[in-house]
Design a protein around this motif. Sequence first.
Motif, PDB file in Angstrom:
ATOM      1  N   HIS A  70       0.874  -1.165   0.202  1.00 58.50           N
ATOM      2  CA  HIS A  70       0.026  -0.099   0.108  1.00 58.50           C
ATOM      3  C   HIS A  70       1.037   1.244   0.060  1.00 58.50           C
ATOM      4  N   TYR A  71       0.757   2.321  -0.839  1.00 52.66           N
ATOM      5  CA  TYR A  71       1.439   3.372  -1.026  1.00 52.66           C
ATOM      6  C   TYR A  71       0.457   4.573  -1.039  1.00 52.66           C
ATOM      7  N   TRP A  72       1.018   5.683  -0.448  1.00 49.39           N
ATOM      8  CA  TRP A  72       0.412   7.152  -0.801  1.00 49.39           C
ATOM      9  C   TRP A  72       1.259   8.062  -1.517  1.00 49.39           C
ATOM     10  N   VAL A  73       0.836   8.390  -2.648  1.00 43.72           N
ATOM     11  CA  VAL A  73       1.560   9.078  -3.658  1.00 43.72           C
ATOM     12  C   VAL A  73       1.052  10.666  -3.373  1.00 43.72           C
ATOM     13  N   HIS A  74       1.824  11.731  -2.956  1.00 45.41           N
ATOM     14  CA  HIS A  74       1.614  13.184  -2.777  1.00 45.41           C
ATOM     15  C   HIS A  74       2.160  13.864  -3.792  1.00 45.41           C
ATOM     16  N   VAL A  75       1.359  14.389  -4.663  1.00 47.61           N
ATOM     17  CA  VAL A  75       1.786  15.104  -5.879  1.00 47.61           C
ATOM     18  C   VAL A  75       1.348  16.538  -5.801  1.00 47.61           C
ATOM     19  N   ALA A  76       2.267  17.575  -5.994  1.00 47.36           N
ATOM     20  CA  ALA A  76       2.000  18.946  -6.171  1.00 47.36           C
ATOM     21  C   ALA A  76       2.099  19.419  -7.724  1.00 47.36           C
ATOM     22  N   ILE A  77       0.935  19.812  -8.233  1.00 44.72           N
ATOM     23  CA  ILE A  77       1.186  20.164  -9.578  1.00 44.72           C
ATOM     24  C   ILE A  77       0.824  21.643  -9.864  1.00 44.72           C
ATOM     25  N   ASP A  78       1.454  22.387 -10.521  1.00 40.48           N
ATOM     26  CA  ASP A  78       1.199  23.812 -10.884  1.00 40.48           C
ATOM     27  C   ASP A  78      -0.092  24.032 -11.793  1.00 40.48           C
ATOM     28  N   ARG A  79      -0.922  24.681 -11.411  1.00 45.67           N
ATOM     29  CA  ARG A  79      -2.333  24.896 -12.230  1.00 45.67           C
ATOM     30  C   ARG A  79      -1.870  25.420 -13.470  1.00 45.67           C
ATOM     31  N   PHE A  80      -1.218  26.279 -13.525  1.00 40.18           N
ATOM     32  CA  PHE A  80      -1.166  27.009 -14.889  1.00 40.18           C
ATOM     33  C   PHE A  80      -0.214  26.378 -16.025  1.00 40.18           C
ATOM     34  N   THR A  81       0.847  25.622 -15.558  1.00 42.54           N
ATOM     35  CA  THR A  81       1.654  25.090 -16.276  1.00 42.54           C
ATOM     36  C   THR A  81       1.786  23.648 -16.422  1.00 42.54           C
ATOM     37  N   GLY A  82       0.780  22.972 -15.784  1.00 39.92           N
ATOM     38  CA  GLY A  82       0.759  21.478 -15.480  1.00 39.92           C
ATOM     39  C   GLY A  82       1.907  20.760 -15.017  1.00 39.92           C
ATOM     40  N   GLN A  83       2.893  21.543 -14.678  1.00 42.46           N
ATOM     41  CA  GLN A  83       4.277  20.819 -14.497  1.00 42.46           C
ATOM     42  C   GLN A  83       4.140  20.161 -12.920  1.00 42.46           C
ATOM     43  N   VAL A  84       4.812  19.137 -12.616  1.00 38.20           N
ATOM     44  CA  VAL A  84       4.773  18.293 -11.457  1.00 38.20           C
ATOM     45  C   VAL A  84       5.996  19.036 -10.644  1.00 38.20           C
ATOM     46  N   ILE A  85       5.410  19.729  -9.580  1.00 41.53           N
ATOM     47  CA  ILE A  85       6.534  20.652  -8.544  1.00 41.53           C
ATOM     48  C   ILE A  85       7.090  19.718  -7.514  1.00 41.53           C
ATOM     49  N   ASP A  86       6.376  18.707  -7.048  1.00 41.42           N
ATOM     50  CA  ASP A  86       6.866  17.857  -5.978  1.00 41.42           C
ATOM     51  C   ASP A  86       6.201  16.597  -6.081  1.00 41.42           C
ATOM     52  N   LYS A  87       6.875  15.443  -5.595  1.00 43.74           N
ATOM     53  CA  LYS A  87       6.177  14.239  -5.351  1.00 43.74           C
ATOM     54  C   LYS A  87       6.689  13.577  -4.394  1.00 43.74           C
ATOM     55  N   GLN A  88       5.993  12.942  -3.415  1.00 40.15           N
ATOM     56  CA  GLN A  88       6.688  11.901  -2.363  1.00 40.15           C
ATOM     57  C   GLN A  88       5.883  10.838  -2.209  1.00 40.15           C
ATOM     58  N   ILE A  89       6.533   9.668  -2.176  1.00 40.09           N
ATOM     59  CA  ILE A  89       5.915   7.920  -1.969  1.00 40.09           C
ATOM     60  C   ILE A  89       6.143   7.978  -0.649  1.00 40.09           C
ATOM     61  N   GLU A  90       4.865   7.546  -0.076  1.00 43.01           N
ATOM     62  CA  GLU A  90       4.981   6.941   1.366  1.00 43.01           C
ATOM     63  C   GLU A  90       4.320   5.688   1.562  1.00 43.01           C
ATOM     64  N   VAL A  91       5.211   4.745   1.953  1.00 45.30           N
ATOM     65  CA  VAL A  91       4.670   3.481   2.219  1.00 45.30           C
ATOM     66  C   VAL A  91       3.948   3.360   3.506  1.00 45.30           C
TER      67      VAL A  91
END
Length: 104
Positions: free
Chosen positions: A80-101
């Motif tokens: 089981h994983y939780w993936v936290h993703v931050a996406i810039d609304r205007f460019t669609g670029q992934v700013i940050d991601k973290q994977i938590e077990v």
Amino acid sequence: MGAGRINLNTREGEASAVVGRIVVDTNQTVKARREVVPRAISSVSQTRVWNLLIDVVAQSARYPPGETDPKKFIVEGEQHYWVHVAIDRFTGQVIDKQIEVVNE
């Protein structure tokens, strides 16, 4: 004078002030209630960024020989994983991601 009662012997100006105060207080209460959720959300995020939580359950499994029925799928392991993703609304670029077990 009890709460919720209006003295009919007051001057006209005083009565209008009391009624005005009641209307303003009611409007402020409704406004405050309406703003509770947006204020709570805005305090933990930015308006330009979408913060997403993706819940992933990865299974390792197999089918018995000759089977294709999904009901016969035999799970041998699961993670089981939780993936936290931050996406810039205007460019669609992934700013940050973290994977938590997640260990249950």
